[in-house]
Design a protein around this motif. Structure first.
Motif, PDB file in Angstrom:
ATOM      1  N   LEU A   1     -22.684  22.390  50.424  1.00  0.00           N
ATOM      2  CA  LEU A   1     -22.003  23.033  49.300  1.00  0.00           C
ATOM      3  C   LEU A   1     -20.796  23.827  49.767  1.00  0.00           C
ATOM      4  CD1 LEU A   1     -22.889  22.564  46.439  1.00  0.00           C
ATOM      5  CD2 LEU A   1     -24.782  22.261  47.966  1.00  0.00           C
ATOM      6  N   GLY A   2     -20.936  24.413  50.970  1.00  0.00           N
ATOM      7  CA  GLY A   2     -19.838  25.215  51.513  1.00  0.00           C
ATOM      8  C   GLY A   2     -18.591  24.381  51.777  1.00  0.00           C
ATOM      9  N   SER A   3     -18.778  23.082  52.002  1.00  0.00           N
ATOM     10  CA  SER A   3     -17.595  22.269  52.289  1.00  0.00           C
ATOM     11  C   SER A   3     -16.792  21.981  51.019  1.00  0.00           C
ATOM     12  CB  SER A   3     -17.990  20.979  53.017  1.00  0.00           C
ATOM     13  OG  SER A   3     -18.767  20.191  52.191  1.00  0.00           O
ATOM     14  N   VAL A   4     -17.367  22.276  49.849  1.00  0.00           N
ATOM     15  CA  VAL A   4     -16.607  22.088  48.598  1.00  0.00           C
ATOM     16  C   VAL A   4     -16.537  23.371  47.765  1.00  0.00           C
ATOM     17  CG1 VAL A   4     -17.053  19.595  48.420  1.00  0.00           C
ATOM     18  CG2 VAL A   4     -18.678  21.193  47.391  1.00  0.00           C
ATOM     19  N   SER A   5     -17.072  24.464  48.321  1.00  0.00           N
ATOM     20  CA  SER A   5     -17.105  25.728  47.561  1.00  0.00           C
ATOM     21  C   SER A   5     -16.498  26.853  48.385  1.00  0.00           C
ATOM     22  CB  SER A   5     -18.549  26.136  47.225  1.00  0.00           C
ATOM     23  OG  SER A   5     -19.275  25.089  46.660  1.00  0.00           O
ATOM     24  N   LYS A   6     -15.817  27.773  47.719  1.00  0.00           N
ATOM     25  CA  LYS A   6     -15.295  28.965  48.407  1.00  0.00           C
ATOM     26  C   LYS A   6     -16.324  30.088  48.364  1.00  0.00           C
ATOM     27  CE  LYS A   6     -11.302  27.614  49.873  1.00  0.00           C
ATOM     28  NZ  LYS A   6     -10.090  27.429  49.101  1.00  0.00           N
ATOM     29  N   ALA A   7     -17.269  29.994  47.419  1.00  0.00           N
ATOM     30  CA  ALA A   7     -18.343  30.994  47.361  1.00  0.00           C
ATOM     31  C   ALA A   7     -19.673  30.252  47.328  1.00  0.00           C
ATOM     32  CB  ALA A   7     -18.195  31.859  46.113  1.00  0.00           C
ATOM     33  N   THR A   8     -20.528  30.527  48.323  1.00  0.00           N
ATOM     34  CA  THR A   8     -21.897  29.997  48.290  1.00  0.00           C
ATOM     35  C   THR A   8     -22.831  31.204  48.343  1.00  0.00           C
ATOM     36  OG1 THR A   8     -21.806  29.686  50.686  1.00  0.00           O
ATOM     37  CG2 THR A   8     -21.513  27.724  49.357  1.00  0.00           C
ATOM     38  N   GLU A   9     -23.473  31.472  47.249  1.00  0.00           N
ATOM     39  CA  GLU A   9     -24.273  32.692  47.112  1.00  0.00           C
ATOM     40  C   GLU A   9     -25.754  32.335  46.999  1.00  0.00           C
ATOM     41  OE1 GLU A   9     -22.926  35.675  47.286  1.00  0.00           O
ATOM     42  OE2 GLU A   9     -20.844  35.021  47.238  1.00  0.00           O
ATOM     43  N   TRP A  10     -26.532  32.757  48.020  1.00  0.00           N
ATOM     44  CA  TRP A  10     -27.987  32.549  47.958  1.00  0.00           C
ATOM     45  C   TRP A  10     -28.568  33.677  47.114  1.00  0.00           C
ATOM     46  CZ3 TRP A  10     -30.700  28.428  50.049  1.00  0.00           C
ATOM     47  CH2 TRP A  10     -29.943  27.562  50.843  1.00  0.00           C
ATOM     48  N   VAL A  11     -29.333  33.320  46.086  1.00  0.00           N
ATOM     49  CA  VAL A  11     -29.946  34.362  45.263  1.00  0.00           C
ATOM     50  C   VAL A  11     -31.393  34.541  45.718  1.00  0.00           C
ATOM     51  CG1 VAL A  11     -28.432  33.994  43.285  1.00  0.00           C
ATOM     52  CG2 VAL A  11     -30.557  32.696  43.427  1.00  0.00           C
ATOM     53  N   ASP A  12     -31.943  35.751  45.510  1.00  0.00           N
ATOM     54  CA  ASP A  12     -33.279  35.967  46.062  1.00  0.00           C
ATOM     55  C   ASP A  12     -34.401  35.818  45.048  1.00  0.00           C
ATOM     56  OD1 ASP A  12     -32.785  38.326  44.843  1.00  0.00           O
ATOM     57  OD2 ASP A  12     -32.584  39.496  46.693  1.00  0.00           O
ATOM     58  N   LYS A  13     -34.048  35.481  43.801  1.00  0.00           N
ATOM     59  CA  LYS A  13     -35.097  35.157  42.809  1.00  0.00           C
ATOM     60  C   LYS A  13     -34.656  33.892  42.102  1.00  0.00           C
ATOM     61  CE  LYS A  13     -36.494  39.765  41.372  1.00  0.00           C
ATOM     62  NZ  LYS A  13     -35.387  40.622  40.950  1.00  0.00           N
ATOM     63  N   GLU A  14     -35.582  32.984  41.911  1.00  0.00           N
ATOM     64  CA  GLU A  14     -35.216  31.693  41.320  1.00  0.00           C
ATOM     65  C   GLU A  14     -34.579  31.842  39.932  1.00  0.00           C
ATOM     66  OE1 GLU A  14     -38.350  28.751  41.265  1.00  0.00           O
ATOM     67  OE2 GLU A  14     -36.961  27.213  40.560  1.00  0.00           O
ATOM     68  N   GLU A  15     -35.099  32.777  39.127  1.00  0.00           N
ATOM     69  CA  GLU A  15     -34.579  32.946  37.759  1.00  0.00           C
ATOM     70  C   GLU A  15     -33.083  33.269  37.764  1.00  0.00           C
ATOM     71  OE1 GLU A  15     -37.639  34.012  39.231  1.00  0.00           O
ATOM     72  OE2 GLU A  15     -37.407  35.990  38.317  1.00  0.00           O
ATOM     73  N   LEU A  16     -32.607  33.884  38.860  1.00  0.00           N
ATOM     74  CA  LEU A  16     -31.191  34.260  38.897  1.00  0.00           C
ATOM     75  C   LEU A  16     -30.271  33.039  38.900  1.00  0.00           C
ATOM     76  CD1 LEU A  16     -31.234  37.354  41.272  1.00  0.00           C
ATOM     77  CD2 LEU A  16     -31.019  37.299  38.785  1.00  0.00           C
ATOM     78  N   LEU A  17     -30.831  31.874  39.253  1.00  0.00           N
ATOM     79  CA  LEU A  17     -29.999  30.663  39.191  1.00  0.00           C
ATOM     80  C   LEU A  17     -29.577  30.353  37.752  1.00  0.00           C
ATOM     81  CD1 LEU A  17     -31.316  27.914  41.609  1.00  0.00           C
ATOM     82  CD2 LEU A  17     -29.244  29.278  41.791  1.00  0.00           C
ATOM     83  N   ASP A  18     -30.415  30.767  36.782  1.00  0.00           N
ATOM     84  CA  ASP A  18     -30.040  30.563  35.381  1.00  0.00           C
ATOM     85  C   ASP A  18     -28.828  31.428  35.024  1.00  0.00           C
ATOM     86  OD1 ASP A  18     -32.165  28.807  35.129  1.00  0.00           O
ATOM     87  OD2 ASP A  18     -33.535  30.323  34.320  1.00  0.00           O
ATOM     88  N   VAL A  19     -28.789  32.626  35.616  1.00  0.00           N
ATOM     89  CA  VAL A  19     -27.638  33.508  35.377  1.00  0.00           C
ATOM     90  C   VAL A  19     -26.391  32.907  36.037  1.00  0.00           C
ATOM     91  CG1 VAL A  19     -26.742  35.855  35.586  1.00  0.00           C
ATOM     92  CG2 VAL A  19     -29.209  35.496  35.391  1.00  0.00           C
ATOM     93  N   VAL A  20     -26.578  32.367  37.259  1.00  0.00           N
ATOM     94  CA  VAL A  20     -25.450  31.709  37.940  1.00  0.00           C
ATOM     95  C   VAL A  20     -24.933  30.557  37.076  1.00  0.00           C
ATOM     96  CG1 VAL A  20     -24.788  30.362  39.988  1.00  0.00           C
ATOM     97  CG2 VAL A  20     -26.257  32.351  40.259  1.00  0.00           C
ATOM     98  N   THR A  21     -25.859  29.846  36.427  1.00  0.00           N
ATOM     99  CA  THR A  21     -25.464  28.747  35.548  1.00  0.00           C
ATOM    100  C   THR A  21     -24.594  29.271  34.401  1.00  0.00           C
ATOM    101  OG1 THR A  21     -27.576  27.704  36.058  1.00  0.00           O
ATOM    102  CG2 THR A  21     -26.361  26.796  34.193  1.00  0.00           C
ATOM    103  N   GLY A  22     -25.023  30.396  33.800  1.00  0.00           N
ATOM    104  CA  GLY A  22     -24.264  30.991  32.691  1.00  0.00           C
ATOM    105  C   GLY A  22     -22.946  31.583  33.129  1.00  0.00           C
ATOM    106  N   LEU A  23     -22.838  31.927  34.414  1.00  0.00           N
ATOM    107  CA  LEU A  23     -21.589  32.518  34.930  1.00  0.00           C
ATOM    108  C   LEU A  23     -20.653  31.448  35.491  1.00  0.00           C
ATOM    109  CD1 LEU A  23     -19.847  34.958  35.882  1.00  0.00           C
ATOM    110  CD2 LEU A  23     -21.287  35.078  37.906  1.00  0.00           C
ATOM    111  N   SER A  24     -21.035  30.866  36.630  1.00  0.00           N
ATOM    112  CA  SER A  24     -20.090  29.979  37.322  1.00  0.00           C
ATOM    113  C   SER A  24     -20.353  28.495  37.105  1.00  0.00           C
ATOM    114  CB  SER A  24     -20.090  30.290  38.822  1.00  0.00           C
ATOM    115  OG  SER A  24     -21.399  30.303  39.333  1.00  0.00           O
ATOM    116  N   GLY A  25     -21.614  28.120  36.803  1.00  0.00           N
ATOM    117  CA  GLY A  25     -21.889  26.697  36.546  1.00  0.00           C
ATOM    118  C   GLY A  25     -21.135  26.227  35.314  1.00  0.00           C
ATOM    119  N   SER A  26     -21.304  26.968  34.234  1.00  0.00           N
ATOM    120  CA  SER A  26     -20.606  26.636  32.981  1.00  0.00           C
ATOM    121  C   SER A  26     -19.221  27.272  32.927  1.00  0.00           C
ATOM    122  CB  SER A  26     -21.419  27.145  31.779  1.00  0.00           C
ATOM    123  OG  SER A  26     -22.679  26.519  31.729  1.00  0.00           O
TER     124      SER A  26
END
Ligand SMILES: NC(=O)C1=CN([C@@H]2O[C@H](COP(=O)(O)OP(=O)(O)OC[C@H]3O[C@@H](n4cnc5c(N)ncnc54)[C@H](OP(=O)(O)O)[C@@H]3O)[C@@H](O)[C@H]2O)C=CC1
Ligand SMILES: O=C(O)[C@@H]1CCC=N1
Length: 281
Positions: A161-186
């Motif tokens: 992912l780092g080879s195509v992304s300028k920010a690769t952020e590991w989150v420490d709770k799985e649910e936070l990926l839904d927030v990432v989706t609402g922020l940067s995914g969409s």
């Protein structure tokens, strides 16, 4: 770029918008296209990918058979079928591939259950939420892995992912990926919608559409570059543009009176909730 990524065999299951963006970004980074295979049932998408020099197939099992990393890039609703198909085909494998799922909302528990082999073996799985600017090497990705995934496996996915992304952020709770989706995914779509509206407004006010388009796009790019290069906070950058009682102030007052903050808050919450809902349905 991690050497191990360069030597890894990558299989994409589903060759739609997001897979194409990541593959395009990887090719731009010099990843050998012969190390990438994409399984895609739809002729139009498959031929588009084949035209870039990447290997293609209609068989998910064939794509995944000797891959080191398998990127599940189908719609959330199709993920279960695809995972079951792959898991069932791994009985012969001594080492299972690393599974990377980009499907919005689909949980690790589900992915683990669906990809289980007939002997009950489970692959290391990493969930990732990338975004389409990966195509131009400007992606932003959120990542999550459970504790059973080894550090070197996480590093390989980070390198992918780092080879195509300028920010690769590991989150420490799985649910936070839904927030990432609402922020940067969409998120890219929010900015594209904003630019569409800017162009429409300026055009309605008399500016030729082509000029309005060039000005709006460059404003977006310029503001984006300032956001990532400046040491100042977004709020300060906004204040720097806003002369007392000037034009920007007039526009921002309009945003405020129409509760722009609430609109954005509701939109991000809607996307985040939808991601969680996709995982449950
Ligand atoms: N688009 C984005 O910006 C982002 C998307 N994502 C996630 O990525 C995933 C893919 O999204 P996106 O690329 O937009 O979707 P697309 O519909 O563009 O791509 C999915 C592709 O998978 C194909 N497909 C369908 N069934 C199968 C199957 N059984 N085996 C293999 N391939 C299949 C589809 O073909 P057909 O059209 O014929 O069904 C389609 O070409 C989703 O889970 C989404 O949540 C994550 C981050 C950002
Ligand atoms: O709209 C979607 O569901 C996907 C996930 C994030 C961006 N596109």
């Amino acid at each position: 770029m991690a050497a191990s990524l360069k030597n890894s065999k990558l299989a994409f299951i589903g060759g739609g918008n997001m897979a194409s963006a990541i593959i395009g970004g990887l090719a731009n980074q010099g990843i050998d296209k012969q190390n990438i295979i994409v399984s895609e049932p739809w002729d139009v998408n498959r031929e588009k990918i084949a035209a870039t020099g990447v290997r293609t197939t209609t068989s998910n099992v064939e794509a995944g058979q000797d891959a080191d990393l398998i990127i599940i890039a189908v719609k959330p609703q199709v993920t279960k079928t695809v995972c079951q198909e792959l898991g069932a085909s791994w009985a012969h494998r001594a080492t299972l591939p690393i599974v990377v799922s980009i499907a919005a909302g689909i949980t690790l528990d589900s992915l683990r259950e669906w990809t289980k082999t007939s002997e009950g073996k489970t692959a290391p799985i990493v969930r990732v939420m990338p975004n389409t600017p990966a195509l131009v090497g400007e992606g932003a990705s959120g990542l999550y892995a459970s504790e059973d995934v080894k550090e070197n496996e996480k590093q390989l996915v980070d390198a992918l992912l780092g080879s195509v992304s300028k920010a690769t952020e590991w989150v420490d709770k799985e649910e936070l990926l839904d927030v990432v989706t609402g922020l940067s995914g969409s998120g890219p779509a929010y900015f594209f919608a904003m630019v569409e509206h800017l162009i429409a407004s300026a055009t309605a006010l008399g500016l030729p559409k082509e000029q309005a388009t060039r000005l709006a796009k460059q404003t977006c790019l310029g503001a984006g570059q300032m956001l990532v290069t400046s040491s100042e906070e977004p709020a300060q950058l906004r204040k720097n543009v806003t002369s007392p009682n000037g034009t920007t102030y007039a526009a921002l007052q309009t945003f405020e009176s129409l509760k722009f903050d609430e609109i954005v808050d509701k939109a991000v919450k809607a996307a985040t909730s939808r991601a969680a809902e996709l995982g449950k349905s």
